[in-house]
Write a protein that holds these residues in place. Structure first.
Motif, mmCIF file in Angstrom:
data_model
loop_
_atom_site.group_PDB
_atom_site.id
_atom_site.type_symbol
_atom_site.label_atom_id
_atom_site.label_comp_id
_atom_site.label_asym_id
_atom_site.label_seq_id
_atom_site.Cartn_x
_atom_site.Cartn_y
_atom_site.Cartn_z
ATOM 1 N N SER A 220 0.799 -1.228 0.000
ATOM 2 C CA SER A 220 0.000 0.000 0.000
ATOM 3 C C SER A 220 0.824 1.267 0.000
ATOM 4 C CB SER A 220 -0.941 0.017 1.215
ATOM 5 O OG SER A 220 -1.817 -1.092 1.186
ATOM 6 N N GLY A 221 2.133 1.180 0.212
ATOM 7 C CA GLY A 221 2.975 2.368 0.211
ATOM 8 C C GLY A 221 2.912 3.113 1.528
ATOM 9 N N LEU A 222 3.175 4.417 1.454
ATOM 10 C CA LEU A 222 3.099 5.252 2.648
ATOM 11 C C LEU A 222 1.658 5.367 3.114
ATOM 12 C CD1 LEU A 222 5.556 8.120 1.613
ATOM 13 C CD2 LEU A 222 6.021 6.238 3.196
ATOM 14 N N GLU A 223 1.454 5.309 4.438
ATOM 15 C CA GLU A 223 0.113 5.369 5.001
ATOM 16 C C GLU A 223 0.033 6.464 6.059
ATOM 17 O OE1 GLU A 223 -1.300 1.719 6.535
ATOM 18 O OE2 GLU A 223 -0.764 0.534 4.765
ATOM 19 N N PHE A 224 -1.133 7.109 6.119
ATOM 20 C CA PHE A 224 -1.405 8.106 7.158
ATOM 21 C C PHE A 224 -2.844 7.931 7.595
ATOM 22 C CE2 PHE A 224 -3.085 12.261 8.458
ATOM 23 C CZ PHE A 224 -2.184 12.597 9.450
ATOM 24 N N ARG A 225 -3.040 7.851 8.910
ATOM 25 C CA ARG A 225 -4.377 7.650 9.473
ATOM 26 C C ARG A 225 -4.603 8.683 10.573
ATOM 27 N NH1 ARG A 225 -7.357 2.579 9.963
ATOM 28 N NH2 ARG A 225 -5.425 1.519 9.381
ATOM 29 N N ILE A 244 -5.092 7.265 4.514
ATOM 30 C CA ILE A 244 -4.567 7.606 3.191
ATOM 31 C C ILE A 244 -3.392 6.690 2.879
ATOM 32 C CG2 ILE A 244 -3.518 9.410 1.782
ATOM 33 C CD1 ILE A 244 -4.976 11.461 3.466
ATOM 34 N N MET A 245 -3.455 6.008 1.718
ATOM 35 C CA MET A 245 -2.378 5.131 1.264
ATOM 36 C C MET A 245 -1.873 5.641 -0.082
ATOM 37 S SD MET A 245 -4.144 1.492 2.315
ATOM 38 C CE MET A 245 -5.805 2.081 1.929
ATOM 39 N N SER A 246 -0.585 5.861 -0.190
ATOM 40 C CA SER A 246 -0.027 6.510 -1.378
ATOM 41 C C SER A 246 -0.269 5.694 -2.649
ATOM 42 C CB SER A 246 1.475 6.748 -1.184
ATOM 43 O OG SER A 246 2.173 5.522 -1.009
ATOM 44 N N LYS A 247 -0.328 4.351 -2.539
ATOM 45 C CA LYS A 247 -0.527 3.519 -3.718
ATOM 46 C C LYS A 247 -1.995 3.231 -4.008
ATOM 47 C CE LYS A 247 3.901 1.033 -3.463
ATOM 48 N NZ LYS A 247 4.553 -0.304 -3.393
ATOM 49 N N ARG A 248 -2.882 3.521 -3.034
ATOM 50 C CA ARG A 248 -4.261 3.075 -3.196
ATOM 51 C C ARG A 248 -5.302 4.183 -3.040
ATOM 52 N NH1 ARG A 248 -4.270 -2.373 -3.568
ATOM 53 N NH2 ARG A 248 -2.440 -3.480 -2.768
ATOM 54 N N GLY A 249 -4.990 5.251 -2.306
ATOM 55 C CA GLY A 249 -5.954 6.322 -2.144
ATOM 56 C C GLY A 249 -6.487 6.406 -0.726
ATOM 57 N N LEU A 250 -7.688 6.952 -0.593
ATOM 58 C CA LEU A 250 -8.307 7.222 0.703
ATOM 59 C C LEU A 250 -9.264 6.100 1.070
ATOM 60 C CD1 LEU A 250 -8.970 9.072 3.141
ATOM 61 C CD2 LEU A 250 -10.710 10.156 1.689
ATOM 62 N N GLN A 251 -9.028 5.522 2.244
ATOM 63 C CA GLN A 251 -9.931 4.525 2.802
ATOM 64 C C GLN A 251 -10.647 5.133 4.004
ATOM 65 O OE1 GLN A 251 -8.507 1.263 5.420
ATOM 66 N NE2 GLN A 251 -9.351 -0.124 3.883
ATOM 67 N N ARG A 281 -13.405 -1.293 -2.926
ATOM 68 C CA ARG A 281 -13.133 -2.386 -1.996
ATOM 69 C C ARG A 281 -13.694 -2.026 -0.624
ATOM 70 N NH1 ARG A 281 -7.007 -4.311 -2.989
ATOM 71 N NH2 ARG A 281 -7.936 -6.300 -2.368
ATOM 72 N N TRP A 282 -14.264 -2.995 0.071
ATOM 73 C CA TRP A 282 -14.936 -2.711 1.332
ATOM 74 C C TRP A 282 -14.933 -3.950 2.226
ATOM 75 C CZ3 TRP A 282 -18.780 -6.235 1.626
ATOM 76 C CH2 TRP A 282 -19.319 -6.691 0.411
ATOM 77 N N SER A 283 -15.202 -3.712 3.478
ATOM 78 C CA SER A 283 -15.385 -4.799 4.436
ATOM 79 C C SER A 283 -16.472 -4.404 5.427
ATOM 80 C CB SER A 283 -14.079 -5.100 5.191
ATOM 81 O OG SER A 283 -13.776 -4.059 6.106
ATOM 82 N N LEU A 314 -4.498 -5.384 2.339
ATOM 83 C CA LEU A 314 -4.742 -4.214 3.185
ATOM 84 C C LEU A 314 -4.514 -4.446 4.668
ATOM 85 C CD1 LEU A 314 -7.996 -2.939 1.430
ATOM 86 C CD2 LEU A 314 -5.659 -2.144 1.094
ATOM 87 N N SER A 315 -4.125 -5.647 5.083
ATOM 88 C CA SER A 315 -3.889 -5.903 6.506
ATOM 89 C C SER A 315 -2.435 -6.248 6.733
ATOM 90 C CB SER A 315 -4.777 -7.055 6.998
ATOM 91 O OG SER A 315 -4.505 -7.348 8.349
#
Length: 734
Positions: A220-225, A244-251, A281-283, A314-315
């Protein structure tokens, strides 16, 4: 000491003087004044000089000079002014304060806050905060506002970190601090600015932004929560977590917890418009328990994700990345004491592995159960287990299974022995939706006898006294053979052969296979028990099962066994010392003349913050206890530790390696430093995924006591990976 009402018009002699000022309101306690000199006019004004001490209830004001006016209830103090109240100590050159309503102001204050300790918190770690300000405004009881202030939980003469605040509100009633226009300085370097932040003054829950977390993973790259915690009510709360994941976007993720007198539950959900896969994608996770009325209860569990790779991508938890079946089930149950009944429905979402397709389990739509246990009924114990369940599957044979198993046992026991004969009949009817398999009825009588002895003596070993026990046990089971090859396998599987399974009637779990049995299980256990503490210092067990007839009933694809005995099970272990505990077990196949399953483990835990775990296990993947080749070969070593390397420095590690696969199952390395008022930890983790690839994660976190945590949170990973791990902030002397 003599106390008297003040009615002075001229200076008294130069000696210490004390007095009691009458309360201005009936609900107020009197003021006690003590000083070198006291003068004043009764019920108007009093002045005190030299070593002044003014006390009301548990608040104490000391200064060089004090002037108190009766009409306004105003105290004016100068000099070396100190005010002590529960949870607050403040010092400054000048103070104006209305004593009754606690409204006033102090110039150039230096303050310290401490936890308000109750008798239930007496053994908890106390936390102190301190700082200084340009002005301190007293805005009522337990309400303080500071201008141009600093705030830290570091001890005096330690300025490692400070919160610099334009406006700081301290609410001791709610135990909340609120800062506006604040920036955080760590080791002399500003690292974070915020226009608004609030934080707890104790460990109680409160609404507000939680400390942000950041990190990096390979997928997922760099992450910020940046989570937001909402303390809705004492029994409801929610956490909203944008990520926020640099490779995937906003979750977007959220969790809602609730608790009532008759219910409790948890709702959790996540949504991501994934830039890497160009998909949504969702859970979803729901868990709810409910009590409807006396005896009536219900349960709902629902979990689902958008795609097969959701957890793998994602985990960063190994127990999550290895999930293959997600359960969706609900049930309603009734319990009347000695009997209970229930209805249940269950479906599964199977997360497919592209390298090894997985056959989904059967869905249960629905299941009805009835169970009863009636003890000492006309001298016997009665038990009943019954169910009616419909199994559904998209590709396999479906149908309904109805079963009933009533049984009677006659326990006979005294202080040193017991004997329990038991007899029951298992009846199972199958109604199949299939043209290839017929409807089937299976009736099996089941007879067993369980017996054992208990003997003990006092013995001395290495200069210590122990209670030594000898506990032999014999268990016989007879079940005639019935051909079950025409019965589908909805939910049965063979249970691992171990000491617990040795003393059961059926080696299969589920209701579709009942083994034929003419077998005797023998085992013996001996223990060394320390009489003073009750600790089990040593436990040795040995057991084997003997077959008087071939084992014909097997799972589909299995092979009957003509073996006359099972593998031999042996184990030894115990609390060897206050710090050491060790266990070892072996499963020895007499036909092969070698062990097919071995495990050994040791744990060294001399004190919190020091733990070392060692284990090795191996399974020879050719034979189980009956000679069937249904075991995977496993040879793994697992080492984990938390250990002080130097004063305040702790090393963290886990090494779980598979020799069969020639790869690391889980690896973890980290360092943790605890400075007392702050801690920093960095962790690198690598875990193998079900697809044969690996996921890498890096965590770094700065924890500031009394404010929160900055960075990516490795605490859950550490607790799951290192048995006995303790956050160093929870230690008395890190």
């Amino acid at each position: 000491m003599l106390f008297c009402d003040i009615a002075l018009a001229e200076d008294p002699p130069a000696e210490q003087t004390s007095s009691v000022l009458p309360p201005q309101k009936t609900e107020d306690a009197p003021l006690y004044l003590h000083a070198d000199q006291i003068e004043g006019i009764a019920n108007q004004q009093v002045k005190a000089k030299g070593h002044v001490e003014l006390q009301r209830n548990d608040g104490v004001l000391t200064s060089d000079y004090l002037q108190y006016t009766f009409d306004t209830d105003q105290a004016y103090a100068t000099g070396d002014v100190t005010l002590e109240q529960p949870g607050l100590n403040v010092r400054g050159p000048e103070l104006r304060l209305r004593l009754t309503d606690q409204v006033g102001q102090m110039q150039q204050p230096v303050y310290s806050l401490s936890d308000l300790i109750t008798h239930t918190q007496a053994t908890a770690l106390t936390r102190k905060a301190r700082g200084e300000a340009r002005v301190l405004d007293f805005e009522g009881k337990n309400q303080y506002r500071l201008k141009d202030a600093t705030y830290t939980t570091c001890p005096v003469n330690n300025d490692d970190w400070y919160l610099h605040v334009k406006d700081l509100n301290i609410d001791r009633g709610r135990e909340v601090g609120t800062a506006r226009n604040a920036y955080l300085e760590f080791k002399g370097v500003p690292i974070l600015y915020t226009p608004f932040i609030d934080f707890p003054l104790n460990n109680q829950r409160k609404s507000g932004l939680l400390a942000p977390t950041f990190g990096t993973t390979g997928s997922s790259g760099l992450e910020f929560r940046l989570p937001y915690y909402w303390n809705i009510a004492p029994n409801y709360d929610a956490t909203i977590s944008p990520r926020i994941m640099s490779k995937r976007g906003l979750q977007l993720g959220g969790e809602f917890r609730y608790l009532g007198e008759s219910y409790r539950g948890l709702l959790n959900g996540e949504f991501l418009a994934d830039q890497a896969t160009k998909t949504n994608r969702w859970s979803v996770f729901v868990n709810h328990d409910q009590t409807f009325a006396p005896g009536w209860s219900g349960h709902l569990h629902y979990e689902r994700v958008s795609d097969n790779n959701y957890y793998r991508d994602l985990s960063n938890q190994i127990n999550t990345t290895s999930i293959t079946n997600l359960s969706q089930d609900g049930s309603i149950n009734y319990s009347a004491g000695w009997w209970n009944a229930g209805i249940r429905a269950q479906k599964f979402q199977t997360l497919q592995d592209p390298l090894a397709p997985i056959v989904p389990p059967y869905n249960v739509l629905p299941q009805l159960t009835l169970n009863a246990n009636l003890y000492d009924w006309h001298g016997v114990d009665f038990s009943f287990a019954g169910e009616a369940v419909h199994f559904d599957h998209p590709t396999l044979v479906t149908g309904t299974r109805v079963s009933a198993y009533p049984s009677f046992s006659l326990p006979m026991a005294n202080d040193f022995a017991y004997l329990t004969p038991k007899f029951g009949v298992s009846q199972t009817n199958y109604y199949l939706d299939s043209s290839t398999l017929p409807n089937t009825v299976r009736t099996l009588p089941i007879t067993s006898v369980d017996s054992g002895f208990y003997m003990d003596r006092t013995t001395t070993l290495f200069g210590h006294n122990y209670h030594q026990t000898l506990e032999p046990r014999i268990f016989y089971v007879y079940i005639p053979y019935r051909d079950q090859s025409q019965i589908p396998n909805f939910d049965s599987g063979e249970v691992d052969f171990n000491f617990a399974q040795m003393f059961t009637e059926n080696r299969f779990a589920g209701g579709d296979r009942i083994n034929d049995a003419n077998q005797l299980t023998t085992a013996v256990t001996s223990r060394l028990i320390e009489p003073e503490s009750g600790l089990e210092r040593l436990r040795v067990s040995l057991g084997q099962r003997f077959y008087f007839a071939p084992q014909k009933v097997v799972l589909p694809g299995g092979t009957p066994s003509n073996s006359t005995s099972s593998d031999v099970l042996a184990s030894i272990g115990g609390q060897l010392s206050q710090a050491w505990r060790a266990e070892a077990a072996v499963q020895f196949n007499t036909g092969l003349g070698e062990s097919i399953r071995n495990s050994i483990s040791a744990n060294y835990h001399p004190e919190p913050g020091k733990t070392l775990n060692l284990s090795y296990r191996s399974i020879r993947g050719t034979y189980n206890s009956l000679g069937a080749s249904n075991l995977d070969t496993i040879r793994q070593v697992d080492i984990s530790a938390q250990w002080p390397l130097a004063p305040r420095w702790y090393g963290l590690m886990r090494y779980n390696y598979s020799f069969v696969d020639g790869r690391l199952v889980q690896g973890l390395a980290g360092l943790e430093y605890n400075a007392g008022c702050w801690a920093i930890r960095g962790v690198l983790q690598r875990i193998a995924t079900a697809t044969g690839s690996a996921s890498n994660s890096f965590f770094i976190q700065l924890e500031l006591n009394g404010i929160g945590r900055l960075g990516s949170n490795p605490l859950d990973v550490l607790k799951q990976s290192i048995s006995g791990y303790v956050n160093t902030n929870e230690l008395q002397n890190p």
